[in-house]
Design a protein around this motif. Structure first.
Motif, PDB file in Angstrom:
ATOM      1  N   HIS A  91      -5.686  -0.582 -48.181  1.00  0.00           N
ATOM      2  CA  HIS A  91      -5.650  -1.508 -47.052  1.00  0.00           C
ATOM      3  C   HIS A  91      -6.635  -1.058 -45.978  1.00  0.00           C
ATOM      4  O   HIS A  91      -6.835   0.130 -45.754  1.00  0.00           O
ATOM      5  CB  HIS A  91      -4.250  -1.562 -46.436  1.00  0.00           C
ATOM      6  N   TYR A  92      -7.218  -2.048 -45.327  1.00  0.00           N
ATOM      7  CA  TYR A  92      -8.057  -1.780 -44.158  1.00  0.00           C
ATOM      8  C   TYR A  92      -7.360  -2.409 -42.953  1.00  0.00           C
ATOM      9  O   TYR A  92      -7.156  -3.628 -42.904  1.00  0.00           O
ATOM     10  CB  TYR A  92      -9.451  -2.381 -44.336  1.00  0.00           C
ATOM     11  N   CYS A  93      -6.962  -1.587 -42.002  1.00  0.00           N
ATOM     12  CA  CYS A  93      -6.230  -2.059 -40.822  1.00  0.00           C
ATOM     13  C   CYS A  93      -7.118  -1.923 -39.586  1.00  0.00           C
ATOM     14  O   CYS A  93      -7.702  -0.859 -39.357  1.00  0.00           O
ATOM     15  CB  CYS A  93      -4.943  -1.268 -40.625  1.00  0.00           C
ATOM     16  N   TYR A  94      -7.199  -2.978 -38.804  1.00  0.00           N
ATOM     17  CA  TYR A  94      -8.052  -2.949 -37.623  1.00  0.00           C
ATOM     18  C   TYR A  94      -7.419  -3.752 -36.489  1.00  0.00           C
ATOM     19  O   TYR A  94      -6.578  -4.625 -36.706  1.00  0.00           O
ATOM     20  CB  TYR A  94      -9.445  -3.503 -37.940  1.00  0.00           C
ATOM     21  N   PHE A  95      -7.828  -3.422 -35.288  1.00  0.00           N
ATOM     22  CA  PHE A  95      -7.319  -4.066 -34.086  1.00  0.00           C
ATOM     23  C   PHE A  95      -8.502  -4.557 -33.265  1.00  0.00           C
ATOM     24  O   PHE A  95      -9.479  -3.828 -33.091  1.00  0.00           O
ATOM     25  CB  PHE A  95      -6.494  -3.066 -33.266  1.00  0.00           C
ATOM     26  N   VAL A  96      -8.416  -5.790 -32.774  1.00  0.00           N
ATOM     27  CA  VAL A  96      -9.459  -6.337 -31.901  1.00  0.00           C
ATOM     28  C   VAL A  96      -8.827  -6.774 -30.594  1.00  0.00           C
ATOM     29  O   VAL A  96      -7.887  -7.579 -30.592  1.00  0.00           O
ATOM     30  CB  VAL A  96     -10.180  -7.540 -32.546  1.00  0.00           C
ATOM     31  N   ALA A  97      -9.331  -6.249 -29.498  1.00  0.00           N
ATOM     32  CA  ALA A  97      -8.900  -6.683 -28.169  1.00  0.00           C
ATOM     33  C   ALA A  97      -9.980  -7.568 -27.573  1.00  0.00           C
ATOM     34  O   ALA A  97     -11.170  -7.272 -27.685  1.00  0.00           O
ATOM     35  CB  ALA A  97      -8.665  -5.478 -27.261  1.00  0.00           C
ATOM     36  N   THR A  98      -9.571  -8.656 -26.948  1.00  0.00           N
ATOM     37  CA  THR A  98     -10.507  -9.411 -26.131  1.00  0.00           C
ATOM     38  C   THR A  98     -10.194  -9.101 -24.669  1.00  0.00           C
ATOM     39  O   THR A  98      -9.062  -8.763 -24.320  1.00  0.00           O
ATOM     40  CB  THR A  98     -10.403 -10.927 -26.373  1.00  0.00           C
ATOM     41  N   TYR A  99     -11.200  -9.210 -23.828  1.00  0.00           N
ATOM     42  CA  TYR A  99     -11.013  -8.900 -22.416  1.00  0.00           C
ATOM     43  C   TYR A  99     -12.062  -9.623 -21.586  1.00  0.00           C
ATOM     44  O   TYR A  99     -13.045 -10.147 -22.126  1.00  0.00           O
ATOM     45  CB  TYR A  99     -11.076  -7.387 -22.180  1.00  0.00           C
ATOM     46  N   GLY A 100     -11.821  -9.652 -20.272  1.00  0.00           N
ATOM     47  CA  GLY A 100     -12.774 -10.281 -19.373  1.00  0.00           C
ATOM     48  C   GLY A 100     -13.382  -9.256 -18.443  1.00  0.00           C
ATOM     49  O   GLY A 100     -14.558  -8.922 -18.547  1.00  0.00           O
ATOM     50  N   CYS A 101     -12.579  -8.722 -17.548  1.00  0.00           N
ATOM     51  CA  CYS A 101     -13.086  -7.733 -16.587  1.00  0.00           C
ATOM     52  C   CYS A 101     -13.220  -6.359 -17.244  1.00  0.00           C
ATOM     53  O   CYS A 101     -14.275  -5.740 -17.207  1.00  0.00           O
ATOM     54  CB  CYS A 101     -12.151  -7.667 -15.392  1.00  0.00           C
ATOM     55  N   ASP A 102     -12.138  -5.849 -17.824  1.00  0.00           N
ATOM     56  CA  ASP A 102     -12.192  -4.586 -18.550  1.00  0.00           C
ATOM     57  C   ASP A 102     -11.067  -4.553 -19.574  1.00  0.00           C
ATOM     58  O   ASP A 102     -10.133  -5.349 -19.513  1.00  0.00           O
ATOM     59  CB  ASP A 102     -12.099  -3.388 -17.595  1.00  0.00           C
ATOM     60  N   TYR A 103     -11.155  -3.616 -20.517  1.00  0.00           N
ATOM     61  CA  TYR A 103     -10.128  -3.520 -21.555  1.00  0.00           C
ATOM     62  C   TYR A 103      -9.123  -2.407 -21.262  1.00  0.00           C
ATOM     63  O   TYR A 103      -8.160  -2.218 -22.014  1.00  0.00           O
ATOM     64  CB  TYR A 103     -10.756  -3.313 -22.938  1.00  0.00           C
ATOM     65  N   GLY A 104      -9.335  -1.674 -20.169  1.00  0.00           N
ATOM     66  CA  GLY A 104      -8.366  -0.663 -19.750  1.00  0.00           C
ATOM     67  C   GLY A 104      -8.029   0.347 -20.829  1.00  0.00           C
ATOM     68  O   GLY A 104      -8.905   0.999 -21.390  1.00  0.00           O
ATOM     69  N   ASN A 105      -6.743   0.458 -21.131  1.00  0.00           N
ATOM     70  CA  ASN A 105      -6.256   1.402 -22.148  1.00  0.00           C
ATOM     71  C   ASN A 105      -5.649   0.686 -23.347  1.00  0.00           C
ATOM     72  O   ASN A 105      -4.844   1.264 -24.069  1.00  0.00           O
ATOM     73  CB  ASN A 105      -5.203   2.335 -21.535  1.00  0.00           C
ATOM     74  N   ILE A 106      -6.039  -0.562 -23.571  1.00  0.00           N
ATOM     75  CA  ILE A 106      -5.370  -1.345 -24.607  1.00  0.00           C
ATOM     76  C   ILE A 106      -5.560  -0.751 -26.003  1.00  0.00           C
ATOM     77  O   ILE A 106      -4.646  -0.778 -26.819  1.00  0.00           O
ATOM     78  CB  ILE A 106      -5.815  -2.827 -24.578  1.00  0.00           C
ATOM     79  N   LEU A 107      -6.722  -0.182 -26.289  1.00  0.00           N
ATOM     80  CA  LEU A 107      -6.961   0.322 -27.649  1.00  0.00           C
ATOM     81  C   LEU A 107      -6.106   1.549 -27.952  1.00  0.00           C
ATOM     82  O   LEU A 107      -5.475   1.630 -29.014  1.00  0.00           O
ATOM     83  CB  LEU A 107      -8.442   0.634 -27.840  1.00  0.00           C
ATOM     84  N   SER A 108      -6.065   2.486 -27.028  1.00  0.00           N
ATOM     85  CA  SER A 108      -5.234   3.665 -27.259  1.00  0.00           C
ATOM     86  C   SER A 108      -3.754   3.295 -27.261  1.00  0.00           C
ATOM     87  O   SER A 108      -2.960   3.866 -28.015  1.00  0.00           O
ATOM     88  CB  SER A 108      -5.514   4.748 -26.209  1.00  0.00           C
ATOM     89  N   THR A 109      -3.369   2.326 -26.428  1.00  0.00           N
ATOM     90  CA  THR A 109      -1.976   1.869 -26.401  1.00  0.00           C
ATOM     91  C   THR A 109      -1.612   1.202 -27.715  1.00  0.00           C
ATOM     92  O   THR A 109      -0.532   1.441 -28.272  1.00  0.00           O
ATOM     93  CB  THR A 109      -1.749   0.892 -25.233  1.00  0.00           C
ATOM     94  N   ALA A 110      -2.511   0.364 -28.235  1.00  0.00           N
ATOM     95  CA  ALA A 110      -2.259  -0.288 -29.516  1.00  0.00           C
ATOM     96  C   ALA A 110      -2.115   0.734 -30.638  1.00  0.00           C
ATOM     97  O   ALA A 110      -1.218   0.638 -31.485  1.00  0.00           O
ATOM     98  CB  ALA A 110      -3.400  -1.258 -29.840  1.00  0.00           C
ATOM     99  N   GLN A 111      -2.983   1.721 -30.634  1.00  0.00           N
ATOM    100  CA  GLN A 111      -2.922   2.773 -31.651  1.00  0.00           C
ATOM    101  C   GLN A 111      -1.568   3.474 -31.618  1.00  0.00           C
ATOM    102  O   GLN A 111      -0.934   3.693 -32.661  1.00  0.00           O
ATOM    103  CB  GLN A 111      -4.051   3.767 -31.374  1.00  0.00           C
TER     104      GLN A 111
END
Length: 256
Positions: A79-99
């Motif tokens: 399996h290949y698992c991936y996460f994509v965040a969209t953002y406008g001003c900034d993405y903050g800590n969403i990637l580390s939080t998602a992980q």
């Protein structure tokens, strides 16, 4: 499969492009929640993609609540698992939080990506400049094309650094939870057409039509502002956001 959450169309576009390229199914998080579907089975060799907007530098409450109940079941190990965040001003800590949050339910991402589109948080950002919005959309579309190619190659190790401290992220989350109260929404009864779109599209069923008018029946919502942005009569306001305009990404057919 590609699981996505989208109120104004941006994330549906990203999910659609990924699903089209990989030949895999799209699953709206809204439908999973509404149908109480918490058992997700991923077939041998199937990808798992998650496409989510950034809310206050982190994950929207609808996803965090879903992760409290969901059970992912992977057949085999390819399996290949991936996460994509969209953002406008900034993405903050969403990637580390998602992980971190997905790891709790047994999902470990091979790569985490982010694409910058229009910031549609209209209480703060001006959305009436169509040409500026279009430039932001074009940027997001270009970044989406790059992400699609990376996903097709099943590249690993992509991520981005946090843009704020853990303390700052905690403060942002606390503020988000504070302002999710539905009493902040106001209805201009004289403008309301009684079409019911706001109630149909609300991912948490926080709106009911009563006597032909929307009524917010839950104390809190996920604050996607779908009801605000999609109201065809401009009858719904949130903290004076109408002064900055509504926004819809018009390259996709929105879910009701």
């Amino acid at each position: 499969m590609v699981i996505y959450f989208s109120a104004t169309g941006t994330n549906k576009y990203v999910a659609q492009e990924l699903a089209k390229a990989t030949g895999e199914a799209m699953l709206p998080l809204k439908d999973l929640v509404r149908n109480n579907r918490y058992d997700i089975k991923i077939a041998e060799g199937e990808n798992l993609g998650i496409v989510i907007p950034t809310y206050w530098e982190g994950l929207p409450s609808i996803l965090l609540d879903y992760l409290e109940k969901v059970r992912f079941e992977f057949a085999g190990s390819n399996h290949y698992c991936y996460f994509v965040a969209t953002y406008g001003c900034d993405y903050g800590n969403i990637l580390s939080t998602a992980q971190k949050e997905f790891a709790k339910v047994g999902v470990h991402f091979d790569s985490l990506y982010a694409a910058r589109f229009v910031d549609n948080w209209s209480p703060m950002f001006y959305l009436k400049d169509a040409s500026r919005n279009r430039r932001a959309e074009e940027n997001g579309e270009a970044e989406t094309r790059l992400i699609v190619q990376q996903v097709l190659r099943k590249e690993k190790g992509h991520t981005l650094p946090n843009q704020m401290s853990a303390l700052g992220a905690a403060a942002a989350k606390a503020n988000y939870n504070r302002i999710r109260k539905t009493k902040r929404f106001k209805l201009a009864v004289d403008k309301c057409m009684g079409c019911g779109l706001c109630a149909r599209q609300c991912p948490l069923d926080a709106i009911e039509m009563q006597q032909g008018r929307p009524v917010w029946v839950k104390e809190k919502c996920t604050l996607c502002l779908g009801c605000f942005h999609r109201c065809p009569a401009g009858a719904i306001d949130y903290d004076g956001a109408l002064r900055n305009g509504q926004y819809i990404y018009n390259k996709v057919k929105l879910d009701d």
